[in-house]
Scaffold this motif. Structure first.
Motif, PDB file in Angstrom:
ATOM      1  N   SER A 137      45.831  42.220  30.991  1.00  0.00           N
ATOM      2  CA  SER A 137      44.620  42.986  31.316  1.00  0.00           C
ATOM      3  C   SER A 137      44.502  43.094  32.835  1.00  0.00           C
ATOM      4  O   SER A 137      45.211  42.414  33.580  1.00  0.00           O
ATOM      5  CB  SER A 137      43.376  42.330  30.720  1.00  0.00           C
ATOM      6  OG  SER A 137      43.166  41.056  31.302  1.00  0.00           O
ATOM      7  N   ARG A 138      43.586  43.944  33.240  1.00  0.00           N
ATOM      8  CA  ARG A 138      43.275  44.091  34.662  1.00  0.00           C
ATOM      9  C   ARG A 138      41.907  43.467  34.906  1.00  0.00           C
ATOM     10  O   ARG A 138      40.920  43.897  34.299  1.00  0.00           O
ATOM     11  CB  ARG A 138      43.250  45.561  35.051  1.00  0.00           C
ATOM     12  CG  ARG A 138      44.612  46.195  35.046  1.00  0.00           C
ATOM     13  CD  ARG A 138      44.535  47.608  35.651  1.00  0.00           C
ATOM     14  NE  ARG A 138      45.857  48.148  35.807  1.00  0.00           N
ATOM     15  CZ  ARG A 138      46.364  49.118  35.049  1.00  0.00           C
ATOM     16  NH1 ARG A 138      45.648  49.630  34.074  1.00  0.00           N
ATOM     17  NH2 ARG A 138      47.581  49.563  35.263  1.00  0.00           N
ATOM     18  N   PRO A 139      41.824  42.462  35.767  1.00  0.00           N
ATOM     19  CA  PRO A 139      40.512  41.861  36.050  1.00  0.00           C
ATOM     20  C   PRO A 139      39.541  42.912  36.588  1.00  0.00           C
ATOM     21  O   PRO A 139      39.937  43.808  37.340  1.00  0.00           O
ATOM     22  CB  PRO A 139      40.826  40.807  37.115  1.00  0.00           C
ATOM     23  CG  PRO A 139      42.273  40.490  36.920  1.00  0.00           C
ATOM     24  CD  PRO A 139      42.903  41.780  36.475  1.00  0.00           C
ATOM     25  N   SER A 140      38.278  42.769  36.211  1.00  0.00           N
ATOM     26  CA  SER A 140      37.258  43.743  36.596  1.00  0.00           C
ATOM     27  C   SER A 140      36.517  43.352  37.870  1.00  0.00           C
ATOM     28  O   SER A 140      35.662  44.102  38.335  1.00  0.00           O
ATOM     29  CB  SER A 140      36.254  43.920  35.458  1.00  0.00           C
ATOM     30  OG  SER A 140      35.629  42.676  35.172  1.00  0.00           O
ATOM     31  N   THR A 199      43.332  41.010  43.817  1.00  0.00           N
ATOM     32  CA  THR A 199      43.145  42.198  42.982  1.00  0.00           C
ATOM     33  C   THR A 199      43.337  43.444  43.834  1.00  0.00           C
ATOM     34  O   THR A 199      43.131  43.392  45.049  1.00  0.00           O
ATOM     35  CB  THR A 199      41.750  42.214  42.331  1.00  0.00           C
ATOM     36  OG1 THR A 199      40.753  42.248  43.346  1.00  0.00           O
ATOM     37  CG2 THR A 199      41.542  41.018  41.418  1.00  0.00           C
ATOM     38  N   GLU A 229      46.855  40.567  34.786  1.00  0.00           N
ATOM     39  CA  GLU A 229      46.728  39.162  34.402  1.00  0.00           C
ATOM     40  C   GLU A 229      47.201  38.975  32.968  1.00  0.00           C
ATOM     41  O   GLU A 229      46.967  39.820  32.109  1.00  0.00           O
ATOM     42  CB  GLU A 229      45.246  38.761  34.496  1.00  0.00           C
ATOM     43  CG  GLU A 229      44.930  37.438  33.871  1.00  0.00           C
ATOM     44  CD  GLU A 229      43.474  37.260  33.463  1.00  0.00           C
ATOM     45  OE1 GLU A 229      43.121  36.115  33.150  1.00  0.00           O
ATOM     46  OE2 GLU A 229      42.710  38.239  33.439  1.00  0.00           O
ATOM     47  N   SER A 281      47.948  34.789  36.396  1.00  0.00           N
ATOM     48  CA  SER A 281      47.086  34.164  35.411  1.00  0.00           C
ATOM     49  C   SER A 281      46.159  33.220  36.155  1.00  0.00           C
ATOM     50  O   SER A 281      46.550  32.640  37.170  1.00  0.00           O
ATOM     51  CB  SER A 281      47.898  33.393  34.368  1.00  0.00           C
ATOM     52  OG  SER A 281      47.071  33.016  33.277  1.00  0.00           O
ATOM     53  N   THR A 326      42.534  30.464  35.637  1.00  0.00           N
ATOM     54  CA  THR A 326      41.594  29.786  34.745  1.00  0.00           C
ATOM     55  C   THR A 326      40.751  28.825  35.566  1.00  0.00           C
ATOM     56  O   THR A 326      41.076  28.525  36.720  1.00  0.00           O
ATOM     57  CB  THR A 326      42.345  29.024  33.631  1.00  0.00           C
ATOM     58  OG1 THR A 326      41.383  28.559  32.669  1.00  0.00           O
ATOM     59  CG2 THR A 326      43.130  27.842  34.167  1.00  0.00           C
ATOM     60  N   HIS A 347      35.436  31.880  41.387  1.00  0.00           N
ATOM     61  CA  HIS A 347      35.309  33.103  40.585  1.00  0.00           C
ATOM     62  C   HIS A 347      33.995  33.800  40.936  1.00  0.00           C
ATOM     63  O   HIS A 347      32.925  33.216  40.827  1.00  0.00           O
ATOM     64  CB  HIS A 347      35.349  32.768  39.099  1.00  0.00           C
ATOM     65  CG  HIS A 347      35.702  33.932  38.252  1.00  0.00           C
ATOM     66  ND1 HIS A 347      34.917  35.062  38.185  1.00  0.00           N
ATOM     67  CD2 HIS A 347      36.768  34.167  37.451  1.00  0.00           C
ATOM     68  CE1 HIS A 347      35.462  35.927  37.358  1.00  0.00           C
ATOM     69  NE2 HIS A 347      36.601  35.419  36.900  1.00  0.00           N
ATOM     70  N   HIS A 401      38.525  28.124  40.403  1.00  0.00           N
ATOM     71  CA  HIS A 401      39.646  28.619  39.596  1.00  0.00           C
ATOM     72  C   HIS A 401      40.982  28.390  40.291  1.00  0.00           C
ATOM     73  O   HIS A 401      41.060  28.408  41.519  1.00  0.00           O
ATOM     74  CB  HIS A 401      39.488  30.125  39.332  1.00  0.00           C
ATOM     75  CG  HIS A 401      38.710  30.430  38.097  1.00  0.00           C
ATOM     76  ND1 HIS A 401      37.433  29.973  37.880  1.00  0.00           N
ATOM     77  CD2 HIS A 401      39.039  31.148  37.000  1.00  0.00           C
ATOM     78  CE1 HIS A 401      37.001  30.404  36.701  1.00  0.00           C
ATOM     79  NE2 HIS A 401      37.967  31.121  36.145  1.00  0.00           N
TER      80      HIS A 401
END
Length: 190
Positions: free
Chosen positions: A83-86, A92, A96, A133, A135, A161, A173
């Motif tokens: 996905s693409r982080p928003s 960015t 991810e 990635s 978390t 984050h 993160h």
């Protein structure tokens, strides 16, 4: 770019989402243990909206979060995908890799097995140069998956984050990376 209908590993099928996935996915998203490293659990309506966004990304980008099932039983167990982080951060825009599995399927090696196939698809079919990635720093299980698929961390990339409130236990993160060139080398050596 059209996405394939499915990806396969020796034990798993990664496929597009179906109506039958909604109920078990909503149960997974409502489980406080599964969602312990997210700010909140999701409702049925939020789950449906998430699946709609996932499928829209498949259509627009050719990749997204794959519904994950056990090949021998056909049981839906979660997702693994890209996905693409928003949000905006120093790293960015990016792509991810992420995963979320029902807790009864933890500890069986499913997340790294599926993640390896998603990485292969990302580098070979999609042509990505790098996949990230991240978390919450306290999420040791996801960090282990990142390390098992040969992603690496530079502590200088770690971040707070921006979508988690200041001082929250999940704000800190860690960020892991895998470049296509490193993935190619590691797969040649296997």
């Amino acid at each position: 770019m059209m996405s394939p209908v499915t990806l396969r590993t020796p034990r798993l099928v990664l496929r597009r989402w179906e109506e039958r996935d909604i109920e078990p996915f909503a149960a997974l998203n409502a489980d406080p243990e599964v969602m312990q490293f997210f700010p909140y659990t999701l409702t049925m309506e939020q789950t449906i909206s998430m699946v709609d966004r996932i499928e829209a990304q498949f259509e627009s980008a050719g990749f997204s979060l794959w519904a994950l099932e056990v090949e021998t039983t056909g049981e839906f167990i979660g997702f693994v995908g890209l996905s693409r982080p928003s949000f905006q951060a120093p790293f960015t825009p990016c792509v991810e890799i992420g995963w979320r599995l029902a807790k009864e399927h933890w500890g069986r090696g499913y997340a790294p097995e599926a993640a390896r196939e998603v990485l292969r698809d990302g580098f070979e079919r999609i042509g990505l140069l790098e996949i990230l990635s991240f978390t919450a720093a306290i999420n040791e299980k996801s960090v282990r998956v990142m390390e098992k698929v040969r992603m690496t961390r530079n502590p200088l990339d770690d971040f707070l984050h921006p979508m988690v409130e200041d001082g929250h236990r999940l704000q800190e993160h860690v960020l892991y990376r895998l470049a296509r060139s490193n993935w190619q080398v590691s797969n040649t050596c296997l």
